[in-house]
Design a protein around this motif. Sequence first.
Motif, PDB file in Angstrom:
ATOM      1  N   ASP A 165       0.828  -1.204   0.000  1.00  0.00           N
ATOM      2  CA  ASP A 165       0.000   0.000   0.000  1.00  0.00           C
ATOM      3  C   ASP A 165       0.860   1.251   0.000  1.00  0.00           C
ATOM      4  O   ASP A 165       0.571   2.216  -0.709  1.00  0.00           O
ATOM      5  CB  ASP A 165      -0.925  -0.004   1.222  1.00  0.00           C
ATOM      6  CG  ASP A 165      -2.036  -1.028   1.079  1.00  0.00           C
ATOM      7  OD1 ASP A 165      -2.420  -1.330  -0.062  1.00  0.00           O
ATOM      8  OD2 ASP A 165      -2.520  -1.528   2.112  1.00  0.00           O
ATOM      9  N   ALA A 166       1.925   1.207   0.794  1.00  0.00           N
ATOM     10  CA  ALA A 166       2.817   2.368   0.858  1.00  0.00           C
ATOM     11  C   ALA A 166       3.453   2.627  -0.499  1.00  0.00           C
ATOM     12  O   ALA A 166       3.499   3.760  -0.975  1.00  0.00           O
ATOM     13  CB  ALA A 166       3.898   2.132   1.920  1.00  0.00           C
ATOM     14  N   ALA A 167       3.931   1.550  -1.135  1.00  0.00           N
ATOM     15  CA  ALA A 167       4.555   1.692  -2.446  1.00  0.00           C
ATOM     16  C   ALA A 167       3.553   2.242  -3.446  1.00  0.00           C
ATOM     17  O   ALA A 167       3.880   3.124  -4.258  1.00  0.00           O
ATOM     18  CB  ALA A 167       5.089   0.342  -2.912  1.00  0.00           C
ATOM     19  N   ARG A 168       2.350   1.759  -3.367  1.00  0.00           N
ATOM     20  CA  ARG A 168       1.309   2.216  -4.288  1.00  0.00           C
ATOM     21  C   ARG A 168       1.010   3.690  -4.069  1.00  0.00           C
ATOM     22  O   ARG A 168       0.876   4.457  -5.028  1.00  0.00           O
ATOM     23  CB  ARG A 168       0.054   1.361  -4.086  1.00  0.00           C
ATOM     24  CG  ARG A 168      -1.051   1.656  -5.034  1.00  0.00           C
ATOM     25  CD  ARG A 168      -2.155   0.618  -4.970  1.00  0.00           C
ATOM     26  NE  ARG A 168      -1.806  -0.604  -5.678  1.00  0.00           N
ATOM     27  CZ  ARG A 168      -2.696  -1.411  -6.255  1.00  0.00           C
ATOM     28  NH1 ARG A 168      -3.990  -1.127  -6.158  1.00  0.00           N
ATOM     29  NH2 ARG A 168      -2.316  -2.488  -6.890  1.00  0.00           N
ATOM     30  N   ALA A 169       0.934   4.085  -2.808  1.00  0.00           N
ATOM     31  CA  ALA A 169       0.661   5.487  -2.495  1.00  0.00           C
ATOM     32  C   ALA A 169       1.781   6.382  -3.018  1.00  0.00           C
ATOM     33  O   ALA A 169       1.529   7.434  -3.613  1.00  0.00           O
ATOM     34  CB  ALA A 169       0.505   5.656  -0.985  1.00  0.00           C
ATOM     35  N   ARG A 170       3.010   5.913  -2.821  1.00  0.00           N
ATOM     36  CA  ARG A 170       4.164   6.669  -3.317  1.00  0.00           C
ATOM     37  C   ARG A 170       4.098   6.816  -4.832  1.00  0.00           C
ATOM     38  O   ARG A 170       4.264   7.907  -5.378  1.00  0.00           O
ATOM     39  CB  ARG A 170       5.450   5.938  -2.928  1.00  0.00           C
ATOM     40  CG  ARG A 170       6.321   6.690  -1.928  1.00  0.00           C
ATOM     41  CD  ARG A 170       7.573   5.898  -1.588  1.00  0.00           C
ATOM     42  NE  ARG A 170       7.318   4.750  -0.727  1.00  0.00           N
ATOM     43  CZ  ARG A 170       7.595   3.486  -1.047  1.00  0.00           C
ATOM     44  NH1 ARG A 170       8.119   3.199  -2.233  1.00  0.00           N
ATOM     45  NH2 ARG A 170       7.346   2.513  -0.193  1.00  0.00           N
ATOM     46  N   TYR A 171       3.855   5.697  -5.479  1.00  0.00           N
ATOM     47  CA  TYR A 171       3.793   5.695  -6.948  1.00  0.00           C
ATOM     48  C   TYR A 171       2.717   6.640  -7.444  1.00  0.00           C
ATOM     49  O   TYR A 171       2.952   7.446  -8.355  1.00  0.00           O
ATOM     50  CB  TYR A 171       3.513   4.277  -7.439  1.00  0.00           C
ATOM     51  CG  TYR A 171       3.540   4.105  -8.933  1.00  0.00           C
ATOM     52  CD1 TYR A 171       4.681   3.638  -9.581  1.00  0.00           C
ATOM     53  CD2 TYR A 171       2.414   4.371  -9.706  1.00  0.00           C
ATOM     54  CE1 TYR A 171       4.712   3.466 -10.948  1.00  0.00           C
ATOM     55  CE2 TYR A 171       2.438   4.204 -11.079  1.00  0.00           C
ATOM     56  CZ  TYR A 171       3.582   3.748 -11.694  1.00  0.00           C
ATOM     57  OH  TYR A 171       3.600   3.576 -13.052  1.00  0.00           O
ATOM     58  N   ASP A 172       1.556   6.571  -6.843  1.00  0.00           N
ATOM     59  CA  ASP A 172       0.433   7.407  -7.284  1.00  0.00           C
ATOM     60  C   ASP A 172       0.685   8.874  -7.003  1.00  0.00           C
ATOM     61  O   ASP A 172       0.290   9.744  -7.781  1.00  0.00           O
ATOM     62  CB  ASP A 172      -0.862   6.963  -6.599  1.00  0.00           C
ATOM     63  CG  ASP A 172      -1.292   5.581  -7.054  1.00  0.00           C
ATOM     64  OD1 ASP A 172      -0.737   5.096  -8.051  1.00  0.00           O
ATOM     65  OD2 ASP A 172      -2.182   4.987  -6.405  1.00  0.00           O
TER      66      ASP A 172
END
Lengths: 136, 136
Positions: A113-120
Motif C-alpha cells: 500500500d505504501a509503495a502504491r501510495a508513493r507511486y500514485d
Amino acid sequence: MDVTARIPHHSPACMKVSQVLSRIGDKWSVLVIMMLRERSHRFSELKRGIDGISQRMLTLTLRNLERDGLVTRTVTPSIPPRVDYELTDLGHSLAEPVQALGAWAIQHLAQLDAARARYDAQGRDLEPGPEMTRTA
Amino acid sequence: MDVTARIPHHSPACMKVSQVLSRIGDKWSVLVIMMLRERSHRFSELKRGIDGISQRMLTLTLRNLERDGLVTRTVTPSIPPRVDYELTDLGHSLAEPVQALGAWAIQHLAQLDAARARYDAQGRDLEPGPEMTRTA
DNA sequence: CGGTATCCTTTGCGATACTG
DNA sequence: CAGTATCGCAAAGGATACCG
C-alpha cells in the motif's frame, strides 16, 4: 520437497501455477478455503462469514471448488434442508501454501500500500530531466 | 462504526490474502514474477519468454507490479532504448510463497484435473433418490 | 434454507495501429 | 525497442426475483 528449489520459467511449473491461480485466484475462492480451514460450515454460515459475497457467487464458488475436488458438499435432506461444506484432503493441502501466502500478506501488505501510495503521488505532472530514472 | 466487527470469521488474515490475490491473481503477474526470480530481464525478453502475452498486457502487468513496489523499472536511454525489469526485495520475498504454491501445483494439478473430469462426467442426468448424497 | 434463473453493468484482455 | 491509444468482445460478478 524443497519449496525454494529453482523453477525455470520455461518449465511447465510456471504454467501450472497459472492454472492453479486461474482456479482459485478469483474473488472469493480463497476466502471460502480459509474459512473452511478449521471446520466444516453450512451454506448460510459461509454466506454470513464472508462479507459482501452474493448468494449467486457463493454457490458458483463452492461448485467450482467441489468440481476441483477441494471441498465436499454434504446434503442432509431435513426440513429445513441443510448443506455442509468441508475441505477435502486435497483442499487442506492447498490451504497450506495459501496460508503461507496469507502470512506474507500480513507482513507485507502495508508495504504494498505504501509503495502504491508513493507511486500514485509521484506520478502527477512531474517532469524529471533526461537522466536515468530508477523507480521502485 | 464497523458493522463487520461482530462477525467472528472475519480475521484480518483472510482479507489480506484476498487483497494480495486481487493484485497478483490476474492472468500474467505470477508468470512475470517467476520469470524475474533469477535475474532481471528487459521488456522484449519478458515478452518472448511469456507465451501468449500481448504487448499491452505485459506493459500493464509490469506497471502494476512496479506500482506495488514489487519490480523496479530501469530505463537506459540508449538508441534503441533499453528497459530492464528486476524484482525488488519485496518482490523476492513474495516470490517465495508463490513458489510454494507452484510446488503444490506441480504435485496436485493432475488431481485437480482428474476431479474435474470426474465431476463433469458424472454430472449429466443423474437422478439420485432422496437419500443423503456425499459428493467429493 | 439453499439454492436457480434472469438481467445488466463492470472488468479483463486481445487485436490492431501508431509513436519516440 | 518499448511503449501508447483505441476498439470491441467475452467473462466476471452484483441485484433481484423465484423455487423445492
